[in-house]
Design an enzyme around this catalytic site. Structure first.
Site, PDB file in Angstrom:
ATOM      1  N   TYR A  53       0.840  -1.203   0.000  1.00  0.00           N
ATOM      2  CA  TYR A  53       0.000   0.000   0.000  1.00  0.00           C
ATOM      3  C   TYR A  53       0.877   1.255   0.000  1.00  0.00           C
ATOM      4  CZ  TYR A  53      -3.972  -3.022   1.311  1.00  0.00           C
ATOM      5  OH  TYR A  53      -4.945  -3.990   1.342  1.00  0.00           O
ATOM      6  N   LYS A 214     -23.403   7.516  -5.097  1.00  0.00           N
ATOM      7  CA  LYS A 214     -22.837   8.290  -6.208  1.00  0.00           C
ATOM      8  C   LYS A 214     -23.111   7.650  -7.569  1.00  0.00           C
ATOM      9  CE  LYS A 214     -18.936   9.925  -3.399  1.00  0.00           C
ATOM     10  NZ  LYS A 214     -17.456   9.903  -3.249  1.00  0.00           N
ATOM     11  N   GLN A 285     -15.679  11.103   4.799  1.00  0.00           N
ATOM     12  CA  GLN A 285     -15.992   9.750   4.368  1.00  0.00           C
ATOM     13  C   GLN A 285     -15.967   8.777   5.533  1.00  0.00           C
ATOM     14  OE1 GLN A 285     -13.268   8.636   1.253  1.00  0.00           O
ATOM     15  NE2 GLN A 285     -14.475   9.626  -0.338  1.00  0.00           N
TER      16      GLN A 285
END
Length: 327
Positions: A53, A214, A285
């Site tokens: 990551y 969305k 978020q």
């Protein structure tokens, strides 16, 4: 926040796990540390990362975050994918795993990893080699428990058999994909986990943003993973998934709840799931996903949501054979 036991390990973890894939990438260091702090305020003690990551930066930032309270944190990381250009810089060979764990420990600024995931299946390396390496790492105290991500149920079952036969440390935690439009885990992986008393931390509860409100049949933003990242377009770009998203968005609106919150809550309500992995690029978020911990989802409500998508066929592919009551 509630706490659950990971399989047979006795380890207690929050019923939400925070995934730090965004650390050092979509979230800069300041935002990453702010999200970590907010997670701790909410009661999360379970954090997931991987050596790949953000090119290792995720592990480094998470290591800085946990340094002052390492013993209070349950930590996972992973090994498999390329971490260098070297021909042996990938896979589940003893060489790569031994090098990988040392590099992760340095970046995380810790001397042990609670759950060490093999990040994918390695067709080149015999399972016995991989499982023996994991057992050695456990005996050395560098990991507490082996874990597995992105393996099929038959592969996990085969590994459990080898571990039992050879008296090796077995996988104690599984990390599959699971959300309202990706329910394949219900067929074999989740029943396997329940049968063998293994923990499950599932990823992508929001379907890479598909279930956040969305997206829909006639609703596509110009930016986002589903339109910009081939991995996610390949995974989710099916018209039926957008039909499900529309149904789900309408249901969330009727209930007066954020679709993102409801998507995480639906995953949490599966009795085989120890904790869904939530992720975020920013605090806004994050709040939607954290709110799932306060949703009181009844079995009836879960069934209502489940009916919005297609229930996968049972492993025998016989329609008259009933699946376990995961929904």
């Amino acid at each position: 926040m509630e706490y659950r036991t990971v399989g047979k390990t006795g380890v207690q973890v929050s019923n939400l796990c925070f995934g730090t894939m965004s650390f050092g990438g979509n979230a800069d260091e300041e935002t990453s540390k702010a999200m970590y702090k907010r997670c701790r305020e909410a009661g999360i003690n379970f954090f997931d990362t991987a050596d790949v990551y953000s090119g290792g930066r995720s592990e480094e930032i998470l290591g800085e975050c946990i340094a002052h309270e390492r013993e209070n944190i349950v930590l996972t990381t992973k090994v498999f994918w390329n971490t260098s250009a070297d021909v042996n810089g990938k896979g589940l060979s003893r060489k790569h795993m031994m090098q990988g764990v040392e590099a992760s420990l340095r970046r995380l600024k810790t001397d042990y990893i609670d759950f060490y995931f093999v990040h994918d299946f390695d067709e080149r390396t015999p399972m016995e080699e991989t499982l023996r390496a994991l057992d050695d790492l456990q005996r050395q105290g560098k990991i507490l428990y082996p874990a597995v991500s992105n393996w099929a149920a038959w592969q996990i079952t085969k590994a459990l058999g080898i571990s039992a036969k050879e008296q090796l440390a077995r996988f104690e935690l599984i990390q599959p994909m699971y959300n309202l439009v990706k329910r394949q885990a219900e067929v074999e992986i989740l029943p396997l986990a329940a049968s063998e008393q293994m923990g499950v931390i599932s990823y992508s509860p929001l379907g890479a943003g598909l279930l956040t409100g969305k997206y829909g049949v006639d609703k596509r933003p110009e930016q986002g993973r589903l339109v910009q990242d081939k991995r996610y377009t390949d995974r989710y770009l099916d018209e039926m998934n957008f039909v499900v998203a529309d149904r789900f968005n309408a249901h969330a609106a009727e209930r007066g709840i954020s679709p993102a919150t409801l998507a995480v809550a639906w995953v949490m309500s599966n009795p085989a799931i120890t904790a869904p992995i939530i992720g975020a690029r920013n605090l806004t978020q994050l709040e939607d996903s954290l709110a799932a911990a306060d949703v009181d989802m009844t079995p009836e409500w879960r069934n209502e949501i489940s009916s919005l998508s297609v229930t996968p066929q049972p492993a025998t592919d016989r329609g008259e054979t009933l699946l376990p009551n995961w929904t």
